[in-house]
Motif scaffolding. Sequence first.
Motif, short mmCIF file in Angstrom:
data_model
loop_
_atom_site.label_atom_id
_atom_site.label_comp_id
_atom_site.label_asym_id
_atom_site.label_seq_id
_atom_site.Cartn_x
_atom_site.Cartn_y
_atom_site.Cartn_z
N ARG A 83 -42.08 18.23 -26.54
CA ARG A 83 -42.37 18.73 -25.05
C ARG A 83 -42.15 17.45 -24.24
NH1 ARG A 83 -47.24 20.13 -27.39
NH2 ARG A 83 -48.37 18.25 -26.76
N ALA A 84 -42.18 16.22 -24.61
CA ALA A 84 -41.95 15.20 -23.85
C ALA A 84 -40.29 14.88 -23.55
CB ALA A 84 -42.47 13.78 -24.54
N ALA A 85 -39.64 15.32 -24.68
CA ALA A 85 -38.20 15.21 -24.24
C ALA A 85 -37.78 16.46 -23.45
CB ALA A 85 -37.34 15.36 -25.67
N TYR A 104 -48.18 22.46 -19.90
CA TYR A 104 -48.08 22.89 -21.27
C TYR A 104 -47.44 24.23 -21.68
CZ TYR A 104 -49.32 23.11 -26.22
OH TYR A 104 -49.29 23.39 -27.52
N ALA A 147 -45.67 17.47 -29.65
CA ALA A 147 -45.37 16.51 -28.59
C ALA A 147 -44.15 15.90 -28.23
CB ALA A 147 -46.56 15.38 -28.87
N VAL A 148 -43.53 15.41 -29.23
CA VAL A 148 -42.17 14.68 -29.06
C VAL A 148 -41.25 15.90 -28.30
CG1 VAL A 148 -40.24 13.97 -30.12
CG2 VAL A 148 -42.56 13.32 -30.79
N GLU A 193 -33.00 11.00 -27.13
CA GLU A 193 -34.09 10.67 -26.33
C GLU A 193 -35.22 10.28 -27.20
OE1 GLU A 193 -31.76 12.35 -23.48
OE2 GLU A 193 -31.92 13.01 -25.34
N ALA A 194 -35.27 10.65 -28.50
CA ALA A 194 -36.46 10.09 -29.43
C ALA A 194 -35.94 10.14 -30.54
CB ALA A 194 -37.64 11.17 -29.14
N GLU A 235 -47.65 16.12 -33.79
CA GLU A 235 -46.61 15.09 -33.21
C GLU A 235 -45.19 15.54 -32.94
OE1 GLU A 235 -44.70 10.90 -34.81
OE2 GLU A 235 -45.81 11.84 -36.18
N ARG A 280 -39.56 17.91 -20.87
CA ARG A 280 -40.04 17.60 -19.86
C ARG A 280 -39.13 16.33 -19.06
NH1 ARG A 280 -44.62 15.70 -21.09
NH2 ARG A 280 -45.91 17.71 -21.22
N GLY A 281 -38.84 15.57 -19.84
CA GLY A 281 -38.31 14.40 -18.99
C GLY A 281 -36.66 14.97 -18.65
#
Length: 539
Positions: free
Chosen positions: A130-132, A4, A127-128, A113-114, A124, A134-135
């Motif tokens: 971080r996810a983008a 994180y 989190a979005v 990506e999102a 939110e 990370r991918g």
Amino acid sequence: MDGYTELTDTTVMVVDDVAASRYAMGAVLRRAGHRVVPVASAGEALFELDVRLHAGRLPDLALVDVGLPDMNGFELCRRVKAQPLMATLPVVHFSAAAVAPRDRCLGLDAGGEAYLTVPAEPQEIQAVVRAAVRGARRRTGTETLVQRLTLLSEAIVTVQSARCVAELADAAADGASQLTGAPAVVFVIGPEGELHRGTSRARATLALPDGSAHDAVVRLVERIAEGQTGVHSLVVPAPMWPAGFFRPGVEEDARLAVAATRQGRTPVCVATPVRRAAPAVPADDGLVARLAEATALAAEPLLMYQAERHVALTLQHSFLPQPHRLAHLPGVELAARYVPASRQAEIGGDFYAALSTDGGALTAVGDVVGHSLEAATVMVEMRHALRAYSVETSDPGVLAERLDRMLQHFHPDVTATVCLALVDPATGRTRIANAGHPPPLIVPALGGADYVRVAGPLLGLGLDRPAPTELYLTPGDRLLMVTDGLVESRGTDLAVSLEQLRKAAAEAPPGLDALCDTLLGCFGRDREDDIAMLALRLE
């Protein structure tokens, strides 16, 4: 928690034409630890990305408002993704108005990506993001690893294709430079402590440290490899590593990968600079270590070839008379040349001989088939056998038969070629026997040049042999005998090469030395086979 924290250390570009929305989104991201680059339009975003691309500082993610005034967010995303060097930049669309499923689909189809509907909770948004990120990092890391594995495999193939140790060391240095993006130097230490050094292309154009620095490297590498096998990686601080190997006159820490295939045998060191300011190499990778190991495995047989070649050349130079020390044969003038193959891994069995016999001057040029230490050894035996046989007979046909039987008896798997010429200086009578060898060339005193029509099977096959060919030389005529290394060229018909040799000999200046030197100048450069040449002229 570590993952994180790592993903909060990112740079996010926020593209929004509304200043208040830009500020609010930036505030949420900054509170989460992100760096924020705010821009107000699609055009400004493209300009900023281009500047950052050339500076090597692309953001980690772009948050793009769909409803931009100069270009909608979907088109901006398509343009960014269409540029190869920006294609991996993750894009997250957001909008307060375009919130229908169709809008989300358009965002994803454009390459995003999102998709965020705003206003949204700060958690939110974070989190979005971080996810983008990370991918994207996972995809980029995988692609980078694949690219670097491809570079490693290409480097290993080049190393394994090297024809000599110097070529191998240069190939390994180039491969290491490609893998690390930095200058590289490779050291290969032979069994007797001899050093072979290779440098990457960019570094090779600049001056390298002197011999004392190279001696220090040899001592260091030998100490690291002492009693060890396998690959050992370590960082050597600048005070222990001589300055100037990576950049002229600059002291730098060195990252070494030292490989030894067997204890005390052929250590190989791949050295690259430690760049403190640069990002770490992915996975700390071990790919340079694998390259060092492959280089060590490839170096051993090349060093064996090199040692074998040295022994063979020593044999050849020991037993072949030097041109200025040819035996004096009454009534004839002689000249000889011997040129080893240009390829360092090749060892031939070429030879020449000039002997005084009861029947006159006996000359011979031959070639043991093959390229090995055995070929050079058999060459020495053939020369000694010829000297011994010529005590009893000077007949070229008889001598060829005896050499044939000698090979069959002592070396049944070896074949050789030889051309023998017996010249009577008083009358010019010349008898020639040929065993699979290029025919001798007559260069008359009055001009021109022609091959003697004489042929016969290889030595070592036990086949019937034709009677020697007889002709007469006149004073001033030159008789030239060569091995095929002078005329054979890959991709060129032998008949064509022989005709080119004949024409060059016909146009050569008078004299034996001039004839030999002219032909070597025309045909003897960068040959893959040894060259032996013997010329004779009646006085």
